[in-house]
Design an enzyme around this catalytic site. Structure first.
Site, PDB file in Angstrom:
ATOM      1  N   GLU A   1      31.441  40.090  37.979  1.00  0.00           N
ATOM      2  CA  GLU A   1      31.492  41.520  37.637  1.00  0.00           C
ATOM      3  C   GLU A   1      30.321  41.958  36.755  1.00  0.00           C
ATOM      4  O   GLU A   1      30.500  42.659  35.757  1.00  0.00           O
ATOM      5  CB  GLU A   1      32.829  41.857  36.974  1.00  0.00           C
TER       6      GLU A   1
ATOM      7  N   GLU B   1      38.555  38.858  43.905  1.00  0.00           N
ATOM      8  CA  GLU B   1      39.622  39.331  43.014  1.00  0.00           C
ATOM      9  C   GLU B   1      40.256  40.546  43.671  1.00  0.00           C
ATOM     10  O   GLU B   1      39.563  41.510  43.998  1.00  0.00           O
ATOM     11  CB  GLU B   1      39.090  39.712  41.626  1.00  0.00           C
TER      12      GLU B   1
END
Length: 518
Positions: A200, A320
């Site tokens: 991320e 995710e």
């Protein structure tokens, strides 16, 4: 004129409040599905049934790894959790994060456990004792029967740190790193195939957050060193996770791929959804957004690879994904955090996400539900045992049965309009065909009505009885808990005609149909 009759508005409110089984039932709405086993989307990659563990809350410590517990084996792994995870058929396990990875110094987690340093853990606000490290992760992988996926620290970490982790895990050469591995009790390399280039990195919340251009340049040098160490590894680039109003998620992916298109094998995407507005129809349409993002990302990948050899491929990794909204908030620091408790509608959304992964099997080749235990997870524990959350059941059915080729189905279903999307099908469907066996996964998004469906075999015929597995509960808010399994899988069978299968899908349900075709 005064009247004792209910107004139309009052009657509608009273009707909506009544239990479904007590209302006057309209005739079931109808749908058609046509199946042609030669209309193939792509091969379903088993890695779409992956999962994720992070040093976050009680996922690892107090979840899969609980030293001193009477429920744990001599290595510290919870036996009951391991058994439930095995039955979930986890194919690929991602570790150590997540946000945790962006400040993780992997050498802290090797060597004798009692000599490992304690460090401030700044992603989630705890102290990391490092008693669960690379060796313990690989032990768990072997016990679970999954493949490992290690996410490197490209937050505050260095290129050399990432390269040496690959060397420590994978090299046969006689080097300082491999001697250290042998000194710590592992003679042969583990040969870890899947490695993430950070986590991320588009998010301002991430330690070491960079612009797309800066991340692309930095990750490129790490990728070169890692693949020079072991050319057989597969690399996952940190794609978009930030979809905020000021975030350019498509621009991030374009820029990252321009730097990394010759070195990476997957583009990572993340998506969490929720039902903050308590709007069932809108929530159940979440996978429409997922499908749109898959289509957009696939186009960006195609553009990046324009002019490259046809053999050069980059796939999407949804490494995710899950329902997560109740346990979000200001307090996301400490040991008891992100412990979402799931209900039936959450399980239905999970099933629609899995349908979407199958319906995009040509480009989605990896997915990791976040996470495995306690933290936004299908398995939930306390000191005495565990229970299976509602979302466990669709994931288990998909992973155990939906294999082989994903089929491109004709689906004629009633539709509805949600707040964001027009024409959402009430029936959300995917199909897998493998060695003469057909598996159909069907979510009825209608809250109140059953949908009578005619399933037609085009090029082959149904053979034998149809096995039916249905995940449902008394209402959409039904939850499971310790000693209480309200939402579960029920099984039965029905007969089919050679060319026609009729089934009525109950409201708010996920159903798997499995039948031979000849």
């Amino acid at each position: 004129m005064k009247t004792d009759l209910l107004s139309r508005r009052g009657f509608s409110k009273a009707l909506a409040a009544a239990p479904w089984i007590l209302r006057a039932q309209p005739a079931p709405t109808r749908a058609r599905v046509k199946i042609d086993t030669e209309r193939v989307i792509g091969e379903i990659d088993p890695k779409i049934y992956g999962n994720f563990i992070e040093h976050l809350g009680r996922c690892i410590e107090g979840g899969i790894f609980d030293e001193g517990s009477p429920l744990s084996d001599p290595e510290g792994f919870r036996r009951d959790v391991l058994d439930a995870a095995r039955k979930l058929n986890v194919t690929l396990l991602r570790w150590p994060g997540g946000n945790f990875s962006s400040n993780y110094n992997w050498p802290d987690g090797i060597g004798p456990r009692d000599q490992r340093p304690r460090r401030l853990e700044m992603a989630w606000g705890t102290v990391e004792d490092n008693r669960f490290g690379t060796y313990e992760f690989m032990q768990y992988i072997e016990k679970l029967g999954a493949e490992p996926y290690i996410c490197t620290n490209l937050g505050v970490g260095s290129w050399q740190q990432a390269q040496q982790w690959v060397e420590y895990c994978n090299s046969h050469e006689d080097t300082a790193m491999t001697r250290l591995r042998k000194q710590n009790g592992r003679a042969q390399p583990w040969k870890v195939t899947y490695w993430g280039l950070g986590n991320e990195m588009d998010g301002p919340w991430q330690m070491g957050h960079r612009s797309a251009d800066d991340y692309g340049k930095f990750a490129l040098e790490a990728a070169k060193l890692m693949k020079w160490t072991d050319p057989s590894i597969k690399l996952i680039a940190a794609g978009s996770s930030n979809y905020g109003p000021n975030a350019d998620w498509t621009g991030w992916n374009r820029t990252v791929l321009e730097h990394l298109k010759h070195h990476v094998d997957y583009l990572s995407l993340h998506l969490y959804v929720g039902n903050r507005n308590n709007d069932f129809g809108e929530f159940l349409a979440s996978s429409v957004e997922l499908a749109a993002r898959i289509k957009t990302a696939a186009g960006i990948i195609d553009a990046a690879l324009s002019g490259e050899p046809a053999s050069r491929r980059i796939y999407i990794a949804w490494d995710e994904w899950n329902v997560w909204y109740r346990a979000r908030g200001d307090s996301q620091r400490g040991r008891r955090i992100l412990e979402e408790h799931y209900n039936l509608e959450d399980a239905l959304v999970v099933a629609t996400f899995l349908n979407s992964f199958i319906n995009h099997a040509h480009i989605v080749k990896m997915a990791n539900m976040a996470q495995l235990v306690n933290v936004i997870a299908p398995i939930f524990t306390n000191d005495q045992g565990l229970y299976l959350q509602t979302i466990y059941h669709p994931l288990q059915l998909f992973s155990a049965n939906s294999k082989g080729k994903a089929l491109d189905l004709f689906v004629d279903s009633p539709r509805y309009k949600s707040t964001r999307f027009d024409g959402v099908r009430y029936l959300d469907v995917s199909a897998a065909y493998n060695n003469g066996s057909l598996v159909m996964n069907v979510v009825n998004r209608h809250r109140d009505q059953a949908i009578e469906t005619q399933i037609e075999a085009e090029d082959k015929s149904f053979s034998g009885d149809v096995a039916i597995s249905e995940v449902n509960g008394p209402d959409i808010k039904a939850e499971n808990d310790f000693g209480k399994t309200t939402v579960k899988t029920t099984e039965r069978s029905l007969a089919a005609e050679p060319k026609l299968l009729r089934h009525t899908f109950p409201p708010h349900s996920y159903t798997m149909l499995k039948v031979k075709m000849a």
